[in-house]
Design an enzyme around this catalytic site. Structure first.
Site, mmCIF file in Angstrom:
data_model
loop_
_atom_site.group_PDB
_atom_site.id
_atom_site.type_symbol
_atom_site.label_atom_id
_atom_site.label_comp_id
_atom_site.label_asym_id
_atom_site.label_seq_id
_atom_site.Cartn_x
_atom_site.Cartn_y
_atom_site.Cartn_z
ATOM 1 N N ASP A 180 0.828 -1.209 0.000
ATOM 2 C CA ASP A 180 0.000 0.000 0.000
ATOM 3 C C ASP A 180 0.864 1.261 0.000
ATOM 4 O O ASP A 180 0.527 2.254 -0.631
ATOM 5 C CB ASP A 180 -0.931 -0.003 1.217
ATOM 6 N N CYS A 181 1.973 1.210 0.704
ATOM 7 C CA CYS A 181 2.818 2.409 0.750
ATOM 8 C C CYS A 181 3.879 2.418 -0.355
ATOM 9 O O CYS A 181 4.424 3.469 -0.679
ATOM 10 C CB CYS A 181 3.447 2.587 2.124
ATOM 11 N N TYR A 182 4.175 1.245 -0.908
ATOM 12 C CA TYR A 182 5.159 1.156 -1.997
ATOM 13 C C TYR A 182 4.524 0.409 -3.178
ATOM 14 O O TYR A 182 4.806 -0.767 -3.399
ATOM 15 C CB TYR A 182 6.409 0.414 -1.526
#
Lengths: 412, 142
Positions: free
Chosen positions: A137-139
């Site tokens: 989700d963040c990368y």
């Protein structure tokens, strides 16, 4: 009279320090004695340039948009390790492209490996970075292919777990049948030739045999730039046999070193292809040794004739770990071009460059004389002669079902 | 007495003729064959040393040229890309003719090409790509 690091550094700042190379120190101590030499000389510079397989570069590539957590990466097709934070990767010197035929057609050539990529980066050449991630989700980004260049990277740190071996084996091939291809060169059967690799009287740890001044935090010449001893190197083992002067009679201490790749030069970092063995990096290292007292003057006046190395049969005893030593020879004899092993004259060849070692000691001497390079007092000494052995055999134990993935909570 | 390193390239049409032995008998040349890559029905190449009287050397080389053999007289038996050399000494340990040695003063590797017999054992021993076969070089240059 003892001198302190602070006094020596003050003299360096004033460009008043007396700095000589380890070669020059030999004659100074012989002419004037160790006490007088310690009065006159502030720093002795050492140098070595040889194949140091346990080397690599830790790269932070900078973040992409959208962000990416690199899991697997290749630099010019050579795999780099991505099991670190998002865009940190580590490229080892001996890593090879997946397409390399290795030793399948013996002896392999190993024309290009991690070490050659490191050399290309230092030369300022563009290098192809290819990477994959699994997406989070963040990368979210999953792949990338781009040129990178050392000058644009947020950081590139040479991070070498084991360099600058304090003394080393002399390799011969005692088999009767075929040449063997080793990290000490191509060795012809029946003791036809010998390979060795140490700068001897110029080598850093042979000039401070008991690690009085070289320790964790020591500032050094690394690959043409500035680096630091970051820890004892892997296999650092100070416990072996020594001469009355304290010099180990075989491989002993090692250094883990780090430094900013951006300040380095391909004159002192070179990719090497060892036929039948692999790719590796030739690294130039120079360590300044403060002459704190007469004992340090004596240590740094060590000469090749006082340094001994074991001759080992790499056609049998080495690979089988028998510990058998065929002969003990001095570096003086090794440099003469022939040694005698079991009554036979054997030609010798150095795999490290003495002339480069000399150039490094000279360059470091110039930096210190011009006040550009101060000495650092170690934060901690390296493990000394009374410590536990740091090099040993692996006890092989059958896994018996252990090692399965169990997750956070153990077996359910 | 004259001594020369001679590289001979045999076109396909000459491979089946006993040119070397004819030359040896006719011109009294001593030939040391250092390398030979000759296959029937294909072109071939030989790296050799010739020793004979000066006058006969020229006649022998002319004989080979007139027989269709390409004659190369390289100044060296080995190409050394010196700018790549780090002066370790790996080549020195392989060199039985003592063409490579370490200068005791400078500690640098020096190459005496007149002693080189083109055995090429040094080429795979050099990890820095300094050494190249004269044979490969000539083949590459056509």
């Amino acid at each position: 009279m003892a001198k302190s690091y602070d006094e020596i550094n003050e003299r360096i700042r004033q460009s008043e320090a007396v700095v000589v190379t380890a070669e020059e120190m030999i004659d100074i101590v012989e002419d004037r004695g160790a006490e007088q030499a310690a009065e006159e000389v502030d720093v002795v510079t050492t140098g070595t340039f040889g194949m140091m397989c346990s080397s690599g570069v830790l790269i932070n590539t900078g973040h992409t948009t959208p962000r990416m957590k690199i899991q697997r990466a290749w630099l010019n097709d050579v795999p780099a390790y991505g099991g670190l934070a998002a865009v940190d990767i580590y490229l080892g010197a001996t890593e090879l492209p997946l397409s390399d035929p290795l030793n399948k057609v013996y002896p392999g050539e190993f024309r290009y490996g991690g070490a050659h990529v490191i050399e290309a980066l230092v030369r300022g050449e563009d290098v192809v970075l290819r990477a994959e991630g699994y997406g989070t989700d963040c990368y979210p980004r999953r792949e990338i292919e781009t040129l990178i260049n050392l000058r644009d990277l947020p950081s590139a740190t040479l991070l070498n777990p084991r360099n600058a071996y304090q003394n080393y084996n002399v390799a011969v091939n005692g088999s009767r049948s075929r040449p063997i291809h080793t990290y000490l060169g191509i060795l012809r059967p029946k003791l036809a030739n010998a390979g060795y690799s140490s700068a001897g009287q110029l080598s850093p740890l042979l000039n401070d045999p008991l690690y009085r001044t070289i320790g964790i935090g020591t500032r050094i010449f690394l690959g043409g730039g500035v680096g630091y001893v970051s820890f004892a190197g892997t296999q650092h083992d100070p416990t072996g046999e020594r001469t009355p002067g304290g010099v180990p009679k075989g491989g002993a201490g090692t250094l883990a070193v780090m430094g900013d790749l951006k300040g380095m030069s391909a004159d002192y970092l070179r990719g090497v292809s060892m036929t039948g063995y692999g790719a590796t990096l030739a690294v130039g290292i120079g360590v300044p040794i403060p002459i704190l007292d007469a004992e340090m003057a004596r240590f740094t006046a060590v000469r090749d004739r006082d340094i001994y190395a074991p001759v080992i049969d790499y056609g049998g005893a080495y690979s089988e770990n028998t510990g058998e030593v065929l002969a003990t020879v001095s570096y003086d004899q090794l440099r003469s071009g022939t040694i005698t092993v079991q009554g036979k004259e054997v030609r010798t060849a150095s795999l490290s460059s003495y002339s480069k070692a000399r150039a490094i000691a000279g360059e470091l001497k110039g930096w210190i004389q011009r006040g550009e390079f101060l000495l650092s007092r170690p934060a901690e000494p390296l493990p000394g002669v009374d410590s536990a052995p740091g090099c040993g055999l692996l006890q092989v134990r059958a896994p018996n079902g252990k090692g399965k993935l169990r997750g956070l909570h153990g077996p359910r | 007495m004259s001594h020369r390193t001679v590289v001979l390239s045999f076109p396909r049409t000459t491979v089946d003729q006993p040119l070397i032995s004819t030359m040896v008998r006719r011109f009294n040349v001593e030939v040391s064959i250092i390398q030979a890559h000759i296959t029937p029905d294909e072109a071939g190449r030989m790296v050799t040393h010739f020793s004979c009287e000066e006058e006969e050397m020229e006649q022998a080389l002319d004989f080979l040229r007139q027989s269709g053999v390409e004659v190369n007289l390289p100044l060296k038996n080995l190409v050394r890309h010196e700018q790549l050399c780090v002066h370790c000494g790996a080549c020195v340990g392989q060199c039985r003719s003592r063409a490579f040695s370490v200068d005791p003063v400078t500690a640098e590797v020096v190459f005496d090409h007149t002693r080189c017999i083109a055995c090429e054992l040094c080429i795979p021993a050099c990890g820095f790509g300094v050494l190249e076969s004269i044979h490969d070089r000539l083949a590459e240059e056509g």
